[in-house]
Scaffold this active site. Sequence first.
Site, short mmCIF file in Angstrom:
data_model
loop_
_atom_site.label_atom_id
_atom_site.label_comp_id
_atom_site.label_asym_id
_atom_site.label_seq_id
_atom_site.Cartn_x
_atom_site.Cartn_y
_atom_site.Cartn_z
CG HIS A 1 -49.04 -17.81 8.28
ND1 HIS A 1 -48.98 -17.22 9.53
CD2 HIS A 1 -50.36 -17.88 7.99
CE1 HIS A 1 -50.20 -16.93 9.95
NE2 HIS A 1 -51.05 -17.32 9.04
CE1 TYR B 1 -52.32 -15.92 13.03
CE2 TYR B 1 -52.43 -17.84 14.48
CZ TYR B 1 -52.66 -17.25 13.25
OH TYR B 1 -53.22 -18.00 12.24
#
Length: 325
Positions: free
Chosen positions: A124, A56
């Site tokens: 992830h 992110y």
Amino acid sequence: MKHVKLRDLDVARIGLGAMGMSHGFSDSGTDDAESIRTVHRAIDLGITLIDTAEIYGPYINEELLGRALKGHRDQVVLATKFGLVSHAGAGPWNLDSDPANIRTAVEGSLKRLGTDHIDLYYQHRVDPGTPVEETAGAVADLITEGKVRHFGLSEAGPDTIRRAHAVQPVTAVQSEYSLWTRGIEDRILPVLRKLNIGLVPFSPLGHGFLTGTVRNEADFKEGDFRRGNPRFTGENFQCNMRIADQVQTIATDADATPAQVAIAWLLAQGDDIAPIPGTKRVHRVEENTAADHLQLTSEQLDRLSSLPPAAGDTHPEAARRMLER
């Protein structure tokens, strides 16, 4: 706020997704002070599970949370993710769950987050180039060292979940799950419940669509990941608008907001579920957490469960290839 167990990890049953504070939307990263106030208000309201990832930004969302959690670290269950940044040279948005890459990733995340341990460390996305047994073993080593407390997977399929769990017990699986994204109910949820693994739904509000505030696809500016997303364009947008309008009708009946109804429906799906609606605004985290007190009737739950599926895929083709739903 009521609490649930993700395997043996105790969390408040509504969490906070921090991605949008720094990444993914056209106004991400424009008001870090408000984002930090949002984190602090979430903690005041009883939220414990806070979710981020090294990708992110990349990196800047972890750095933001590191600043926000100074003096508050022991009040939260901090989750972050590895595997979408290859530290060997390929860089961001390249799958890499090799044990050496995980070792580099965790050290970076710990530094940015300003902590000596990560409570819940997710892969992830599944890396087809690395056997998941090796990935699970690498996280098991970090757990032994005290740098990680719990192991998680994100958007993993049933076989991957079973194989990883056989090496290192999986505490939680994070996957997109909401009123309009329900594909995991048949393939994933039964496996999780058989293995006593918790579910952390992300995008429980359909990337904002289910809040009723998304009314025009032209509102998405450059830098907003919804721009060009199949569910937010053309005929799909119009079809999905009708679903959002039906949620609004039920919300009016329940004297609640559409966001609260969408979250309350998820909470009613089991006591092993902890959704993480994302926001960067104080008033939104206040609205979302109020869903903890909303008790929908069986008739309202049935109406919501009977809504048609959303039109369009959840991701563009390149991102969809990374999913194992």
